[in-house]
Design a protein around this motif. Sequence first.
Motif, PDB file in Angstrom:
ATOM      1  N   PRO A  97      -0.957  -9.653  -0.915  1.00 29.31           N
ATOM      2  CA  PRO A  97       0.102  -8.773  -1.440  1.00 29.31           C
ATOM      3  C   PRO A  97      -0.086  -8.505  -2.930  1.00 29.31           C
ATOM      4  O   PRO A  97       0.614  -9.068  -3.775  1.00 29.31           O
ATOM      5  CB  PRO A  97       1.373  -9.577  -1.165  1.00 29.31           C
ATOM      6  N   ASP A  98      -1.025  -7.633  -3.257  1.00 28.07           N
ATOM      7  CA  ASP A  98      -1.312  -7.352  -4.654  1.00 28.07           C
ATOM      8  C   ASP A  98      -1.390  -5.846  -4.871  1.00 28.07           C
ATOM      9  O   ASP A  98      -1.173  -5.045  -3.944  1.00 28.07           O
ATOM     10  CB  ASP A  98      -2.615  -8.032  -5.080  1.00 28.07           C
ATOM     11  N   ALA A  99      -1.728  -5.457  -6.093  1.00 29.63           N
ATOM     12  CA  ALA A  99      -1.757  -4.033  -6.445  1.00 29.63           C
ATOM     13  C   ALA A  99      -2.787  -3.272  -5.612  1.00 29.63           C
ATOM     14  O   ALA A  99      -2.576  -2.103  -5.252  1.00 29.63           O
ATOM     15  CB  ALA A  99      -2.045  -3.884  -7.934  1.00 29.63           C
ATOM     16  N   ARG A 100      -3.892  -3.930  -5.294  1.00 29.27           N
ATOM     17  CA  ARG A 100      -4.908  -3.258  -4.488  1.00 29.27           C
ATOM     18  C   ARG A 100      -4.374  -2.921  -3.104  1.00 29.27           C
ATOM     19  O   ARG A 100      -4.606  -1.821  -2.581  1.00 29.27           O
ATOM     20  CB  ARG A 100      -6.146  -4.137  -4.362  1.00 29.27           C
ATOM     21  N   ALA A 101      -3.662  -3.854  -2.503  1.00 26.52           N
ATOM     22  CA  ALA A 101      -3.082  -3.608  -1.183  1.00 26.52           C
ATOM     23  C   ALA A 101      -2.048  -2.485  -1.251  1.00 26.52           C
ATOM     24  O   ALA A 101      -1.973  -1.636  -0.354  1.00 26.52           O
ATOM     25  CB  ALA A 101      -2.442  -4.880  -0.645  1.00 26.52           C
ATOM     26  N   ARG A 102      -1.260  -2.480  -2.318  1.00 27.69           N
ATOM     27  CA  ARG A 102      -0.237  -1.435  -2.465  1.00 27.69           C
ATOM     28  C   ARG A 102      -0.896  -0.061  -2.562  1.00 27.69           C
ATOM     29  O   ARG A 102      -0.457   0.887  -1.910  1.00 27.69           O
ATOM     30  CB  ARG A 102       0.622  -1.726  -3.695  1.00 27.69           C
ATOM     31  N   ARG A 103      -1.952   0.037  -3.354  1.00 27.89           N
ATOM     32  CA  ARG A 103      -2.648   1.326  -3.484  1.00 27.89           C
ATOM     33  C   ARG A 103      -3.354   1.708  -2.187  1.00 27.89           C
ATOM     34  O   ARG A 103      -3.313   2.865  -1.757  1.00 27.89           O
ATOM     35  CB  ARG A 103      -3.666   1.248  -4.621  1.00 27.89           C
ATOM     36  N   SER A 104      -4.011   0.754  -1.564  1.00 30.47           N
ATOM     37  CA  SER A 104      -4.783   1.043  -0.353  1.00 30.47           C
ATOM     38  C   SER A 104      -3.913   1.589   0.763  1.00 30.47           C
ATOM     39  O   SER A 104      -4.316   2.495   1.497  1.00 30.47           O
ATOM     40  CB  SER A 104      -5.503  -0.223   0.129  1.00 30.47           C
ATOM     41  N   HIS A 105      -2.710   1.033   0.903  1.00 32.45           N
ATOM     42  CA  HIS A 105      -1.836   1.422   2.006  1.00 32.45           C
ATOM     43  C   HIS A 105      -0.767   2.427   1.594  1.00 32.45           C
ATOM     44  O   HIS A 105       0.021   2.860   2.441  1.00 32.45           O
ATOM     45  CB  HIS A 105      -1.203   0.182   2.625  1.00 32.45           C
ATOM     46  N   GLY A 106      -0.736   2.796   0.327  1.00 35.71           N
ATOM     47  CA  GLY A 106       0.171   3.848  -0.100  1.00 35.71           C
ATOM     48  C   GLY A 106       1.631   3.506   0.042  1.00 35.71           C
ATOM     49  O   GLY A 106       2.466   4.397   0.264  1.00 35.71           O
ATOM     50  N   VAL A 107       1.971   2.221  -0.089  1.00 37.23           N
ATOM     51  CA  VAL A 107       3.372   1.805   0.015  1.00 37.23           C
ATOM     52  C   VAL A 107       3.950   1.586  -1.375  1.00 37.23           C
ATOM     53  O   VAL A 107       3.227   1.324  -2.343  1.00 37.23           O
ATOM     54  CB  VAL A 107       3.519   0.513   0.841  1.00 37.23           C
ATOM     55  N   ALA A 108       5.261   1.679  -1.466  1.00 35.93           N
ATOM     56  CA  ALA A 108       5.912   1.534  -2.769  1.00 35.93           C
ATOM     57  C   ALA A 108       5.874   0.100  -3.266  1.00 35.93           C
ATOM     58  O   ALA A 108       5.822  -0.151  -4.468  1.00 35.93           O
ATOM     59  CB  ALA A 108       7.359   2.025  -2.674  1.00 35.93           C
TER      60      ALA A 108
END
Length: 403
Positions: A97-108
Amino acid sequence: MPARGLALPLTTYRRRRSEALRRLATAFAQPVPLLLIGCDETTLRRDRQDPWFDYYAGCHEPDAALLLDPSRSPKETLFLDPGDPARVVWDGPRLGPDARARRSHGVAAVAHRERLDEAVALAVHRSGGLLAMCHRTREPGFQAQRFEQWKTKLGSRTTLLNAEPPLQLMRMIKDSDEVAWHRAAISITRDGLKAVLPQIPKLDNEAEVASLLTMHYRKGAYGPLAFPPIVGSAGNGATLHYPFNDQPLAKNKPLLIDSGATAGGYCADVTRTVPQHGTFDNHRFREVYELVLRANTLGRMHARPGITFDELNKIAWKPIIDAGFTRHHGLSHHIGLDVHDPSDRALALQPGMIISNEPGIYLPDEGFGIRIEDDLLITRTGCDELTRAIPKTVAGIEAWMKG
């Protein structure tokens, strides 16, 4: 490590999540949080991601979850389990659960999976005791199991609402990207059948046919099958969902093959019934086969916007019923991320829907069953038979079996 899943553009998943909250607010007359649970690692190793979770998250990480909470900002949180570092050497790394995961999956927002219970409790409190999840009675699957588990976990102070009825129309209408994945799954299925059919006269067992098809369907990307192949020789083909695939191929008898590959998570569903030795020289088999083919043709000719499944059934099954045979199942079901996609069968067909067209006659006393199944995309003016490159005429099947 790569972010697995994400068959569609991130904008598609974002749009779907926003639309889901809007539809739930309309259906339940107030904003309601939606919880979707991804499959655990064991399930993912033997199968594929839960279709409801995949549809809104596009995430193939194990033990993930998605909470859409209209009462807070940001409204969407993807919960990820980074796993035990000591298990990396055994199972490989997970997306954390990090910034890379947030960007990769396009979630807020992303969060650790261990925070899910707390987040759900707060969402339920803010909604006045309401939470939506997806559940179905027919072919329930993984998400429905989690519905029951969370119902027990949350107890009587929470009203757990079934989100599937208000959300299923979203999955019934495919966009151009989804249709492209369906076409890819059908292309893989076509190539597999074209490779295997010429070998059938030289094979000895149903298992060999099923195994060869499985190899061809999975060799490109090691993707999952739409469902385990049904390979029924002679009388076994008269069992609609014949599960064994372990009997000798009866020489010179019909062989029913119901199978499908996947691409991007989307399913193909194709059935062909062929003579084991390659030619339709048995008069009775050919006579009944041509009758089923006539019904299949009627289904294709009349599948169009505005017609209902009931109306289509009456048209396509008529020659079979008039000939004195029994109708054992419906002509059609919706196809998508599930081979039997969730649907409201009372709704008239609309452009963008993908349905099966599968009449059949099953004669165990005569030692064979016949089903011919195609996948149809409903268009503005009628339908596009996505499986038309897989032959079903007598001449076409005989030509393929000659190689």
